[in-house]
Design a protein around this motif. Structure first.
Motif, PDB file in Angstrom:
ATOM      1  N   ARG A   4       0.864  -1.176   0.000  1.00 26.43           N
ATOM      2  CA  ARG A   4       0.000   0.000   0.000  1.00 26.43           C
ATOM      3  C   ARG A   4       0.899   1.223   0.000  1.00 26.43           C
ATOM      4  O   ARG A   4       1.944   1.232   0.631  1.00 26.43           O
ATOM      5  N   TRP A   5       0.490   2.257  -0.673  1.00 21.09           N
ATOM      6  CA  TRP A   5       1.223   3.502  -0.596  1.00 21.09           C
ATOM      7  C   TRP A   5       0.248   4.616  -0.242  1.00 21.09           C
ATOM      8  O   TRP A   5      -0.940   4.517  -0.487  1.00 21.09           O
ATOM      9  N   ASN A   6       0.761   5.645   0.367  1.00 25.34           N
ATOM     10  CA  ASN A   6      -0.078   6.750   0.813  1.00 25.34           C
ATOM     11  C   ASN A   6       0.190   7.990  -0.012  1.00 25.34           C
ATOM     12  O   ASN A   6       1.276   8.189  -0.529  1.00 25.34           O
ATOM     13  N   SER A  19      -8.414   5.977   2.165  1.00 27.14           N
ATOM     14  CA  SER A  19      -9.142   5.357   3.266  1.00 27.14           C
ATOM     15  C   SER A  19      -8.543   5.715   4.614  1.00 27.14           C
ATOM     16  O   SER A  19      -7.410   6.188   4.710  1.00 27.14           O
ATOM     17  N   ALA A  20      -9.300   5.425   5.662  1.00 25.75           N
ATOM     18  CA  ALA A  20      -8.797   5.603   7.025  1.00 25.75           C
ATOM     19  C   ALA A  20      -7.581   4.709   7.258  1.00 25.75           C
ATOM     20  O   ALA A  20      -6.707   5.025   8.060  1.00 25.75           O
ATOM     21  N   GLN A  21      -7.506   3.594   6.538  1.00 23.76           N
ATOM     22  CA  GLN A  21      -6.346   2.711   6.634  1.00 23.76           C
ATOM     23  C   GLN A  21      -5.065   3.481   6.288  1.00 23.76           C
ATOM     24  O   GLN A  21      -4.033   3.306   6.928  1.00 23.76           O
ATOM     25  N   ASP A  25      -1.797   3.910   8.688  1.00 26.28           N
ATOM     26  CA  ASP A  25      -0.446   3.539   8.257  1.00 26.28           C
ATOM     27  C   ASP A  25       0.553   4.659   8.538  1.00 26.28           C
ATOM     28  O   ASP A  25       1.668   4.415   8.999  1.00 26.28           O
ATOM     29  N   VAL A  26       0.149   5.890   8.262  1.00 30.39           N
ATOM     30  CA  VAL A  26       1.046   7.036   8.505  1.00 30.39           C
ATOM     31  C   VAL A  26       1.294   7.205  10.001  1.00 30.39           C
ATOM     32  O   VAL A  26       2.429   7.407  10.438  1.00 30.39           O
ATOM     33  N   ILE A  27       0.238   7.099  10.812  1.00 30.77           N
ATOM     34  CA  ILE A  27       0.399   7.220  12.264  1.00 30.77           C
ATOM     35  C   ILE A  27       1.336   6.137  12.783  1.00 30.77           C
ATOM     36  O   ILE A  27       2.231   6.403  13.585  1.00 30.77           O
TER      37      ILE A  27
END
Length: 166
Positions: A4-6, A19-21, A25-27
């Motif tokens: 997954r990438w943000n 998404s909230a996902q 992930d960042v947190i």
């Protein structure tokens, strides 16, 4: 392997879609589980309550579909947790903390929420601390002895773990 990438997301018109996902992930990449600031526990009024001060923390999601995900919990005011009546004999050790309840991430209950939760221990001599529920950050323990009708600061043990940037 799934990757997954943000922040490189599609959009609907001018509105980015993610998404909230992605947020979790960042947190998780930035913070460990624990208290960022505040959230002290003190004996409260009315009797048999614990007052949790305002503050901010990171709770790690431990539910089956949510291993390793982090949630930021921010409380802007004091919150009150009610403690059950004292045991008839011996003592009991209760946990007080924040629990994230995310159905989409594996929480088995109903609804999505973050709750200030009290988990009662098993009465005995000495009292037995309960198992830590999934997705809960414990702020303090409270030792309740037979016959006690109020929670005082002397019954509270601060167990806050502090978080910081990774």
């Amino acid at each position: 392997m799934a990757i997954r990438w943000n922040w490189i997301q599609g959009s609907v018109g001018d509105i980015p879609v993610y998404s909230a996902q992605n947020d979790r992930d960042v947190i998780a990449a930035m913070w460990d589980e624990g208290v960022i600031r505040g959230m002290p526990c003190t004996g409260g009024t009315p009797a048999r309550t614990v007052i949790v001060g305002a503050g901010q923390c990171v709770v790690q999601g431990d539910d089956a579909g949510n291993i390793g995900q982090q949630y930021v919990v921010t409380s802007t005011a004091t919150e009150t947790a009610s403690i059950a009546a004292a045991p008839a004999t011996g003592s009991r050790i209760d946990l007080v903390g924040w629990q994230v309840q995310d159905v989409a991430a594996g929480f088995a209950g109903a609804g999505n929420d973050v709750v200030l939760r009290v988990v009662a221990g098993t009465p005995g001599t000495p009292g037995v601390m309960p198992a830590l529920p999934n997705s809960m950050l414990v702020l303090c323990t409270v030792t309740i002895s037979a016959g006690q009708t109020a929670v005082t600061d002397g019954m509270i043990t601060d167990v806050r773990l502090y978080s910081g940037p990774k």
